[in-house]
Each structure stands twice: as C-alpha cells, then as structure tokens.
Design a protein around this motif. Structure first.
Motif, PDB file in Angstrom:
ATOM      1  N   VAL A  15       0.834  -1.199   0.000  1.00 40.55           N
ATOM      2  CA  VAL A  15       0.000   0.000   0.000  1.00 40.55           C
ATOM      3  C   VAL A  15       0.869   1.249   0.000  1.00 40.55           C
ATOM      4  O   VAL A  15       0.620   2.214  -0.736  1.00 40.55           O
ATOM      5  N   LYS A  16       1.910   1.230   0.820  1.00 39.03           N
ATOM      6  CA  LYS A  16       2.807   2.390   0.898  1.00 39.03           C
ATOM      7  C   LYS A  16       3.502   2.634  -0.442  1.00 39.03           C
ATOM      8  O   LYS A  16       3.721   3.778  -0.849  1.00 39.03           O
ATOM      9  N   ARG A  17       3.842   1.549  -1.121  1.00 40.98           N
ATOM     10  CA  ARG A  17       4.566   1.687  -2.398  1.00 40.98           C
ATOM     11  C   ARG A  17       3.618   1.815  -3.591  1.00 40.98           C
ATOM     12  O   ARG A  17       4.064   1.894  -4.729  1.00 40.98           O
ATOM     13  N   ASN A  18       2.293   1.777  -3.279  1.00 40.40           N
ATOM     14  CA  ASN A  18       1.282   1.890  -4.329  1.00 40.40           C
ATOM     15  C   ASN A  18       1.427   0.784  -5.375  1.00 40.40           C
ATOM     16  O   ASN A  18       1.377   1.017  -6.574  1.00 40.40           O
ATOM     17  N   HIS A  19       1.670  -0.436  -4.856  1.00 38.24           N
ATOM     18  CA  HIS A  19       1.846  -1.588  -5.727  1.00 38.24           C
ATOM     19  C   HIS A  19       0.729  -2.607  -5.504  1.00 38.24           C
ATOM     20  O   HIS A  19       0.975  -3.817  -5.478  1.00 38.24           O
ATOM     21  N   VAL A  20      -0.490  -2.134  -5.346  1.00 37.25           N
ATOM     22  CA  VAL A  20      -1.623  -3.041  -5.167  1.00 37.25           C
ATOM     23  C   VAL A  20      -2.181  -3.375  -6.543  1.00 37.25           C
ATOM     24  O   VAL A  20      -3.136  -2.764  -7.030  1.00 37.25           O
TER      25      VAL A  20
END
Length: 792
Positions: A700-705
């Motif tokens: 979520v923090k890395r926006n890799h969902v």
C-alpha cells in the motif's frame, strides 16, 4: 337457595361406579365477590371464591418465580420450579399450616383443576399447531430409528416386568389398575421436548433438529399404540360392539380432519391477504372446534386431549394462521394456566405415603428406573451407530427421556381419579418425586454434555487474510428484508472481480419463526423446491438472481437459502451454514436503519443481539455492514466511481480489513484511500512492533496493489479525542469506510474513547463513524472482525 341460605347437598365423584359421598353445605347462588377484607379476619376463612383464587395465584407465582430465578441459570425450565412449588405447598410441608389450609381448601381447588385442564388442552393443541407435518417427510433414517427405539425399548421391557414381577409383587386389583404405567413411562411427548429445547436454547442446533424429529416419531407411535390398547380394553371390559363404535368414531374424526377441517384451514389462509392478520372470527371458530373435539373424544371413550392434538396437526404451521393462534394463546397458556395446574397437581402428592416396605412402591421404583434405562439405551444406539460423538448421543437420549407436564397429567388423571383416590396416592406421590428428580438432573446434564457453540470453534484458518489471491473468496451475506438487499449487492459487486479471483456468494434470508416449533431451512438452488417460504423470500431471491445473470462471470457463483427460525437461534443457522460452506466472511446488516438523506429511521434490537451472538461464535471472519441509505444508490450504474477509505491502527482485525479493501481495488471504478493512524511517540516507518502490520501495509505504501491506484497517508495522533477529530473530519468524504473492530484492544490512538462507545459490536472506530454525532453523513461503514481461533 338464594342469599346466605345453605342446603345439604350430596356431591358424588364423577366416576359412575363410585359409591363415596360427601355432605357439604353449598350456597346458592355461589359467593364470588367479597364484601371486604375485614370479612376474612372476622370469620377466619374465605367465603368468596374470587378473592381466594386471586390469592392462590399470587402465592403460586411468587414461590414459582423465586425458585425459577435460582434454577434458570442451570438451564432448568419453569416446569421444575412449578413442581417444587406444588410439593412445598402439599400437606406434609406447608400445607399443614392453617393459613395454607385456608388458602388452598379442598373445595377451592376444583376451580384450579378446571382451569388447569383447560390450559392443558390448549398446551397440547398449541404443541400440535407448532408441529410441522413436513418433518415426517424430511427426517432422516437416524431420527426415524431413534424415535422408534426410544418408544419401543421401554415399552417391551416394561411389559416384560409387568407380566413377570407384577404378578408376584402386586395384588390382582393393583396389577390391572397400574397396567397403563408402562405405556406412560415409555411416552416421549413432542410438546414437552420442544418446551425443554426452547429453555435450553438448543432448539435450532443440529442436535435439537434430530431430537425434534425423533420425538415426533416417538409421540406419533405412542398415540397409535394408545389408541389400539384403548380399543382392546373397551372390547374386553365392555363389549366388542362398543369397541367397534369407538373405532368408527376415531375414523370419522380423522376423516373430518383430513377432508373438512384441514381444507377449511387452507381456505382461511387463502382468504387472508399477505402481511395481514387473520380475522378474529376464524380464530374464535377454531378454538370452539378445538374444545368440541375434546368433548367428542371424551364421549368416544378416548382421552380428552386426543381431540385437540389431532385438530392442531390440521392447522397449517407458521404465518398467517398458525402464528396468529400461537401469539394469541401461547403466553396465557404457559404463563398462567400451566403453572396453576402443575402446582395444584403436585400438591396432591403426599411424600409420607411413600413407604418402601410396600411391595407396590418397590415394583413401581423398579418399573420406572428400568423403563428409563431402556429408553436411554434405545435412544443411544441409533446415534452411536451413525457415528455421533458419545456426549452428543447421551444428550439426545437424556432429552428424549425428559418427563414433563403431559406425563404428570397422565399419572394424575389415572391414579388420583380412581374410585378411592387414597389407593393411587402413594404411587402418584412416588411418580411426582421421580418426575421432579428427572426434571432437576436432565437439563443440567444436557447443558454439561452439549455446547452448541462448540462445533463453530475455529481450528483452521478460514479468513480473508489466509485465502490465496487466486482462490475463491466465499462470502455469506445475511438478509433480514428487502431494505438490506441493495447495499449487500453493491458491496458484492465491488468485490466481484474476474475468473482469476473467483467469488462464491451465499445469501441467507432470515425470517422470524412464529407459530411453529420446528425451524425450517430451505435451499433455493434445487430446481424443484416447493415451500410456503418461497413467497416470503421472493423479493430477496429475484434481485440476487438478476445480479448473477447481469455479471455473467465464470468465477461467480450465487447460492440462495432461507431460514425460518426464532430470533434467539438465528445465529446457529448462520454459523452452521458458514461452517458447512467453508466461508471466509459473514456479512451482517447493522440493526439501525437510515433513510436516503442520512437521517435515522428505525432500529431492531433483535438484530443487534443476533450480531453479538454471531461475533462470539462465528467460525470465520465477520463484517457488520452499516448502510446509511446511500450505499445501494451510490453506484446506480456500473460506470460510476466509488470511493473507499480504510482507517488502519494495527492488529488482527485491521489486517483482515485492509486485505479485504485491497481485494476491492481490483475494480477499476473504485479508489482506495488508506489512512494510517500512528501514535505520535512512535515513528511509523521504522518502529513497527507488529511485523504483520508492516507486511500488509508494504504494498500500500509503495502503491503496488496490482494495477490500482491507492492513496496512502499517515496521521499522527496523541490520544483518542484527536483520533476522533481526524476520523469525523473524513466521515463525509467517502462512499464506504472499512475499519477493524479491534474489540478490547487498548492503544494510545483510542485511549478514552471506549467509555463513550454506543455500539461495542462496532468497535471504537466503527462506533465513532456510526454514532448519532455524525449528523447527515451518507457514508456507509463495514466493520471487520477476523476469525477468532482462541477457545471461546
């Protein structure tokens, strides 16, 4: 004679062969209304029947409720307390005191017995009304064999003892008079079993369903054997012609029930508009026919209660007719008539007359104990043969061996209404004590042996977090009415992804059971399902069928069910279905309802209690969906955007909630915002105590969902009030907010908030969002609790 004049009257017992007479002064007309309390203090006796009856009711209810208050925690039904009250008020204990001899004088008890038999007839009639005749068709072999063995085993052993020991231990007169006792000891009364299961709160459990079916079989076989024995007795003692007349009257009555009364009942149902009450005139006619059926049975030399029982079976169970009859008669019957009757009957027991030097008493002790053991063994064998656990099989046998008001009535009528009641008094006193011991021990043992929530304990990980990303996510959605449908469908639509991430949906329509004793569980997935409940579930079935047809996804399956059950047992149907279908999430509607403009509309505390019970016993994760009237309308078309937020504080429930939130963002129309509330004294990037929290937040923090766009932000808060300010400032910005329940978890971010919680089932954060302080908000909330695997 009128006024205060009196005349000697020779009053004879109602049995024609009785030669005993009693001389008594009878005032004509009868004295009913009192001239005042001072009249009693002047005369030292009750001269008026109404005040005396009212005081009798007060005394009975005070003592009964006092004992029931102490015993109900052990699972004992009110019948036990009523029996104890009667024995306490009997002549050996309190009955020898002058004040109780005056209150419960022999002449005054006639009114209690009249009302008691009136109530007993209603009790049997209502028990039959609650019965579902479809139970006979739906039961399995285990229930059928258990019911037959439960009745036949004690009957065979009891008759063997009666024909062997009875001839040597009993006088010839007692031998023939007590021949009925074997049949009475073998009886398993369906209404009595329902009564016990309701008070043990296991009516809707798997074991309860088995016992209900088995008791129905046993009771039915008992009635049939009783009819045959009655005809044989009439043939041998009176004449074969009279026996044939009795058989003819039975066949005529059953013919009228099958081809006149039952069709008339269905005619009443058809004439009653759906959702409207049955006309009072129809109810009054049915009650009148019920008492006439008792008179018909009595004049046909059959037991009075056979008429009401057979008529009750002809009444269609459930709404609108059965439920109306039960709602009008059940409370007054079980709370007024039966306590008076059971107490008055038990008062006739004289424990001083029970002397074990009497061979008749010894024989009856052996007979009662032997038939009880035979019934236990007979009830144990079929369940054990079908590989039921020993504790559960013992619980089944104990419940089927429970003796209640129907057995007490048989003993009372047969033993105390003899030519000389003193002859039957010792045996009746013994059997009353035996019933009391039975009623004291069995509920406690059943409660110890069988815990219905035990089978829901989670021994395997069945939650969203441990469900593989490409595995089918199975969700059980509970629906109480059409108002819950739109929000549930939109939530499922958001989670409906593709064949790579399949979704299995199980929809359970919950209908409150009124007017029948047997709960009903129906699957609408079978091509030929015929049930009256289909009409009640039609407005639930059609929207979900349309949803399935519109999506047309390979990985989507929709299964529809209906459960008609009492509100206090609904959680068992939910948990059983979740366990059988291996679901990972149960979605429950919140008990409050909002209109489309966000204003409060109504609430249902029965639903709130249900949600509590499911949270405590569920075999998987649970989500409570709070629909503020906007969720089902926020996506009027599949092209509209849908904003979702998730407040993350940490812990198992929050981890489960964010996993579900991340599954939603596979839908291109959904945007997800994750707000991580971090205590101000910690650095959220470095010092994370729970490694699982870090793991679920990493992508979520890395926006890799996946391919979705997720907004992540951190908010540092010092305490609960600051957390409340942050949350309420965002309460109006989203269509749906997902939070973890975090029940009984203390943290700096929520300090001081639990004391002000209005809805503990939603947790602290969910309560903040759903509280009445958030005025005009249309944001819906999903509160998630991860599967509880600890011992509960």
């Amino acid at each position: 004679m009128a006024g205060s004049e009196a005349t000697p009257a020779r009053i004879s017992n109602f049995i024609p062969t009785d030669i005993t007479t009693v001389t008594e002064c009878v005032h004509l007309p009868g004295r009913i209304h009192s001239a005042g309390v001072w009249n009693y203090f002047h005369s030292g006796r009750f001269s008026f029947s109404l005040p005396q009856f009212e005081i009798q009711m007060i005394v009975v209810f005070l003592i009964t409720q006092a004992f029931h208050y102490m015993l109900k925690r052990q699972g004992m039904p009110p019948f036990t307390s009523q029996l104890i009250t009667g024995l306490i008020l009997s002549s050996p204990i309190l009955g020898h005191l002058k004040v109780f001899r005056v209150i419960f004088s022999s002449k005054s008890q006639e009114l209690i017995y009249v009302l008691g038999f009136f109530g007993q007839a209603l009790f049997v009639f209502l028990g039959a009304v609650k019965s579902d005749m479809g139970t006979m068709r739906r039961m399995g072999r285990k229930a059928l064999y258990t019911g037959i063995a439960c009745h036949v085993s004690p009957l065979l052993l009891g008759n063997l003892l009666h024909f062997t020991l009875g001839k040597s231990w009993l006088t010839e007169e007692m031998y023939y008079k007590n021949a009925f006792l074997t049949g009475a000891h073998s009886l398993t009364s369906f209404p009595v079993v329902v009564y016990l299961l309701e008070h043990l709160r296991i009516l809707n459990s798997e074991l309860g369903q088995l016992v209900l079916s088995a008791s129905f079989v046993s009771d039915f076989s008992g009635v049939m054997i009783m009819l045959v024995s009655q005809v044989v007795t009439i043939s041998s003692q009176i004449s074969a012609t009279r026996a044939m007349m009795t058989v003819g009257s039975i066949l005529i009555y059953f013919f009228l029930i099958a081809y006149a009364f039952r069709p008339a009942m269905f005619w009443v149902v058809r004439k009653t508009p759906e959702g409207k009450p049955v006309k009072g005139m129809y109810i009054h006619i049915i009650i009148a026919i019920m008492f006439l059926s008792g008179l018909y049975a009595n004049y046909s030399a059959l037991p009075f209660f056979l008429g009401p029982f057979a008529l009750g079976l002809a009444v269609p169970a459930g709404p609108p007719l059965g439920s109306t009859i039960v709602s009008k008669l059940n409370c007054f019957t079980e709370e007024v008539f039966l306590p008076l009757y059971v107490t008055a009957a038990a008062m006739k027991a004289d424990i001083r007359s029970v002397t074990f030097s009497d061979r008749s008493i010894k024989f009856n002790v052996v007979l009662f104990c032997s038939t009880f053991v035979a019934k236990m063994v007979g009830s144990l064998v079929p369940p054990l043969y079908s590989q039921m656990p020993l504790n559960d099989a013992l619980a089944v046998a104990l419940i089927l061996s429970f003796k209640g008001v129907n057995q007490l009535t048989i003993y009372f009528c047969k033993l105390m209404f003899q030519r000389d009641p003193r002859e039957g008094e010792p045996v009746f006193s013994l059997l009353t004590i035996a019933i009391l011991v039975n009623a004291l021990i069995i509920p406690v043992l059943v409660k110890y042996l069988y815990d219905p929530s035990r089978k829901y304990a989670g021994y395997q990980k069945r939650d969203i977090m441990h469900c593989r990303s490409n595995a089918e996510l199975r969700v059980l959605v509970c629906i109480h009415g059409s108002a819950n449908v739109a929000a549930a469908i939109k939530l499922l639509e958001a989670a409906c992804l593709s064949r790579e991430r399949p979704l299995g949906i199980y929809v359970l329509h919950l209908i409150r059971l009124i007017g029948r004793s047997s709960p009903v569980f129906i699957s609408h997935n079978k091509p030929k399902t015929v049930s009256s409940s289909s009409s009640f579930s039609e407005n639930i079935i059609i929207p979900f069928e349309r949803f399935k047809q519109e999506k047309k996804l390979v990985g989507l399956s929709v299964n529809l069910f209906t459960a008609i059950t009492p509100p206090k047992y609904m959680h068992e149907d939910i948990c059983t279905l979740a366990l059988d279908r291996l679901t990972s999430l149960i979605v429950l509607p919140f008990h409050r309802k909002w209109s489309i403009d966000g204003s409060f509309e109504s609430e249902d505390n029965n639903i709130r209690t249900l949600n509590y019970n499911v949270l405590q016993t569920a075999p998987c994760s649970v989500g409570i969906l709070v629909d503020r009237g906007h969720l089902g309308r926020s996506m009027a078309s599949t092209e509209s955007s849908y904003s979702v937020a998730m407040f993350f504080l940490g812990g198992n429930d929050d981890q489960e909630a964010i996993i579900f939130a991340k599954r939603l963002v596979g839908n291109s129309n959904i945007t997800l915002t994750v707000v991580h509330l971090v205590a101000s004294e910690t650095d959220g990037d470095i010092h994370i105590d729970n490694l699982l929290d870090f793991e679920v937040l990493k992508d979520v923090k890395r926006n890799h969902v996946g391919n979705a766009y997720v907004i992540y932000s951190e908010e540092k808060v010092e305490d609960g009030p600051q957390t409340a300010m942050v949350i309420r400032s965002m309460a109006y910005k989203f269509d749906l907010i997902i939070v973890g329940r975090r029940h009984n978890i203390d943290s700096a971010q929520t300090s001081g908030l639990a004391e002000w919680s209005e809805f503990p089932e939603l947790g602290v954060i969910g309560d903040l969002l759903a509280s009445s302080d958030v005025v005009g908000s249309k944001t819906s909330i999903l509160v998630v609790q991860q599967q509880q695997t600890d011992d509960r």
